[in-house]
Design a protein around this motif. Structure first.
Motif, PDB file in Angstrom:
ATOM      1  N   THR A  35      -4.872  67.298 -28.120  1.00 21.04           N
ATOM      2  CA  THR A  35      -3.803  67.859 -28.302  1.00 21.04           C
ATOM      3  C   THR A  35      -3.682  68.325 -27.067  1.00 21.04           C
ATOM      4  O   THR A  35      -4.055  69.895 -27.414  1.00 21.04           O
ATOM      5  N   GLY A  36      -2.289  68.570 -26.928  1.00 23.47           N
ATOM      6  CA  GLY A  36      -1.541  69.920 -25.669  1.00 23.47           C
ATOM      7  C   GLY A  36      -2.088  69.604 -24.104  1.00 23.47           C
ATOM      8  O   GLY A  36      -1.869  69.940 -23.419  1.00 23.47           O
ATOM      9  N   HIS A  37      -2.551  68.642 -23.911  1.00 24.12           N
ATOM     10  CA  HIS A  37      -3.512  68.041 -23.029  1.00 24.12           C
ATOM     11  C   HIS A  37      -1.857  67.757 -22.087  1.00 24.12           C
ATOM     12  O   HIS A  37      -1.375  67.252 -22.382  1.00 24.12           O
ATOM     13  N   THR A  38      -1.615  68.438 -20.529  1.00 23.57           N
ATOM     14  CA  THR A  38      -0.337  68.395 -19.736  1.00 23.57           C
ATOM     15  C   THR A  38      -1.066  68.392 -18.628  1.00 23.57           C
ATOM     16  O   THR A  38      -1.873  68.256 -18.164  1.00 23.57           O
ATOM     17  N   LEU A  39       0.605  67.373 -18.169  1.00 24.60           N
ATOM     18  CA  LEU A  39       0.469  67.503 -16.576  1.00 24.60           C
ATOM     19  C   LEU A  39       1.152  68.328 -15.594  1.00 24.60           C
ATOM     20  O   LEU A  39       2.420  68.871 -16.589  1.00 24.60           O
ATOM     21  N   VAL A  40       0.512  69.030 -14.721  1.00 25.15           N
ATOM     22  CA  VAL A  40       1.106  69.582 -13.211  1.00 25.15           C
ATOM     23  C   VAL A  40       1.384  68.845 -12.339  1.00 25.15           C
ATOM     24  O   VAL A  40       0.155  68.425 -11.909  1.00 25.15           O
ATOM     25  N   ILE A  41       2.437  68.935 -11.619  1.00 25.83           N
ATOM     26  CA  ILE A  41       2.765  68.232 -10.726  1.00 25.83           C
ATOM     27  C   ILE A  41       4.046  68.725  -9.164  1.00 25.83           C
ATOM     28  O   ILE A  41       4.566  69.710 -10.422  1.00 25.83           O
ATOM     29  N   PRO A  42       3.121  68.647  -8.320  1.00 21.95           N
ATOM     30  CA  PRO A  42       4.320  69.074  -7.004  1.00 21.95           C
ATOM     31  C   PRO A  42       4.955  67.699  -8.069  1.00 21.95           C
ATOM     32  O   PRO A  42       5.303  66.721  -7.273  1.00 21.95           O
ATOM     33  N   LYS A  43       6.947  68.379  -7.205  1.00 28.20           N
ATOM     34  CA  LYS A  43       8.161  67.495  -7.441  1.00 28.20           C
ATOM     35  C   LYS A  43       7.910  66.368  -6.406  1.00 28.20           C
ATOM     36  O   LYS A  43       8.383  65.489  -6.626  1.00 28.20           O
ATOM     37  N   ILE A  75      -2.456  76.216 -28.921  1.00 27.43           N
ATOM     38  CA  ILE A  75      -3.365  75.072 -29.108  1.00 27.43           C
ATOM     39  C   ILE A  75      -4.740  75.812 -28.794  1.00 27.43           C
ATOM     40  O   ILE A  75      -5.027  76.352 -28.568  1.00 27.43           O
ATOM     41  N   LEU A  76      -4.886  75.972 -30.218  1.00 28.70           N
ATOM     42  CA  LEU A  76      -6.514  76.558 -31.324  1.00 28.70           C
ATOM     43  C   LEU A  76      -7.515  75.437 -30.271  1.00 28.70           C
ATOM     44  O   LEU A  76      -7.968  74.077 -30.491  1.00 28.70           O
ATOM     45  N   CYS A  77      -8.421  76.724 -29.385  1.00 31.47           N
ATOM     46  CA  CYS A  77      -9.298  75.703 -28.500  1.00 31.47           C
ATOM     47  C   CYS A  77     -10.087  76.336 -27.693  1.00 31.47           C
ATOM     48  O   CYS A  77      -9.762  78.316 -27.612  1.00 31.47           O
ATOM     49  N   LYS A  78     -11.255  76.910 -27.164  1.00 29.30           N
ATOM     50  CA  LYS A  78     -11.878  77.780 -26.809  1.00 29.30           C
ATOM     51  C   LYS A  78     -11.638  77.763 -24.701  1.00 29.30           C
ATOM     52  O   LYS A  78     -12.175  78.892 -24.906  1.00 29.30           O
ATOM     53  N   ILE A  80      -8.563  75.942 -21.164  1.00 28.33           N
ATOM     54  CA  ILE A  80      -8.372  75.172 -20.140  1.00 28.33           C
ATOM     55  C   ILE A  80      -9.300  74.499 -19.916  1.00 28.33           C
ATOM     56  O   ILE A  80      -9.318  75.134 -19.043  1.00 28.33           O
ATOM     57  N   GLY A  81      -9.523  73.337 -20.345  1.00 31.35           N
ATOM     58  CA  GLY A  81      -9.958  71.978 -18.672  1.00 31.35           C
ATOM     59  C   GLY A  81      -9.544  72.517 -17.864  1.00 31.35           C
ATOM     60  O   GLY A  81      -8.188  72.153 -17.799  1.00 31.35           O
ATOM     61  N   VAL A  94      -2.437  67.943 -11.539  1.00 31.73           N
ATOM     62  CA  VAL A  94      -3.824  68.410 -12.712  1.00 31.73           C
ATOM     63  C   VAL A  94      -3.620  68.414 -13.531  1.00 31.73           C
ATOM     64  O   VAL A  94      -2.651  68.086 -14.661  1.00 31.73           O
ATOM     65  N   HIS A  95      -4.750  68.018 -14.540  1.00 30.50           N
ATOM     66  CA  HIS A  95      -4.874  67.550 -16.203  1.00 30.50           C
ATOM     67  C   HIS A  95      -5.161  68.960 -16.601  1.00 30.50           C
ATOM     68  O   HIS A  95      -6.176  70.061 -16.074  1.00 30.50           O
ATOM     69  N   LEU A  96      -4.618  69.812 -17.438  1.00 33.94           N
ATOM     70  CA  LEU A  96      -4.858  71.037 -18.024  1.00 33.94           C
ATOM     71  C   LEU A  96      -5.198  70.470 -19.584  1.00 33.94           C
ATOM     72  O   LEU A  96      -4.049  69.512 -20.389  1.00 33.94           O
ATOM     73  N   ILE A  97      -6.796  70.009 -19.760  1.00 31.02           N
ATOM     74  CA  ILE A  97      -7.110  69.782 -21.425  1.00 31.02           C
ATOM     75  C   ILE A  97      -7.454  70.997 -21.771  1.00 31.02           C
ATOM     76  O   ILE A  97      -8.293  71.585 -22.202  1.00 31.02           O
ATOM     77  N   PRO A  98      -6.852  71.292 -23.800  1.00 32.31           N
ATOM     78  CA  PRO A  98      -7.236  72.106 -23.834  1.00 32.31           C
ATOM     79  C   PRO A  98      -9.141  71.590 -24.866  1.00 32.31           C
ATOM     80  O   PRO A  98      -8.946  70.145 -25.188  1.00 32.31           O
ATOM     81  N   LEU A  99      -9.832  72.627 -24.904  1.00 37.23           N
ATOM     82  CA  LEU A  99     -11.460  72.469 -24.701  1.00 37.23           C
ATOM     83  C   LEU A  99     -11.876  72.831 -25.725  1.00 37.23           C
ATOM     84  O   LEU A  99     -12.081  73.933 -26.479  1.00 37.23           O
TER      85      LEU A  99
END
Length: 129
Positions: A35-43, A75-78, A80-81, A94-99
């Motif tokens: 939950t919260g896995h986000t993608l970050v992109i240049p336009k 997001i409750l996590c240790k 962000i990966g 770029v993937h930002l993943i709560p870990l």
């Protein structure tokens, strides 16, 4: 033919947006590993992240950091990966993943959240930006 991410930028495909500037966009992955896995992109559509010019690359990473700090509060996590794989969509991202464990980085284990769950998660993250 434009990438799926370029089509999101153009508004042709809906997305649960987290943050946006003139040059960058962050939105939730619809098949997240957590939950919260986000993608970050240049336009700007560039296939390979290391083909981005230096300013666009460093701007992408600075933008990703702001988004990651908001995700971490929402997001409750240790921690962000961060992952850059780049094989699945020909548009630098770029993937930002709560870990909470290394297993959370397993791209073969995908969640299938509803649109309502995605909207709720996006709203929760946006409140920390």
């Amino acid at each position: 033919m434009p990438s799926i991410f370029s089509r999101i930028v153009a508004g042709e495909i809906p997305a649960h947006k987290i943050a946006e500037t003139d040059d960058y966009l962050a939105f939730l992955d619809v098949m997240p590993t957590t939950t919260g896995h986000t993608l970050v992109i240049p336009k700007k559509e560039v296939d390979y992240i290391f083909d981005l010019d230096d300013d666009l690359y460093t701007g992408l990473m600075a933008f990703a950091k702001k988004v990651a700090l908001a995700i971490e509060k929402a997001i409750l996590c240790k921690r962000i990966g961060v992952a850059v794989v780049g094989l699945e969509v020909p548009h630098a991202h770029v993937h930002l993943i709560p870990l909470n464990s290394m297993a959370d980085m397993n791209f073969h284990n995908k969640l299938k959240p509803s649109q309502e769950e995605l909207a709720e998660t996006a709203a929760r993250i946006r409140q920390y930006l």
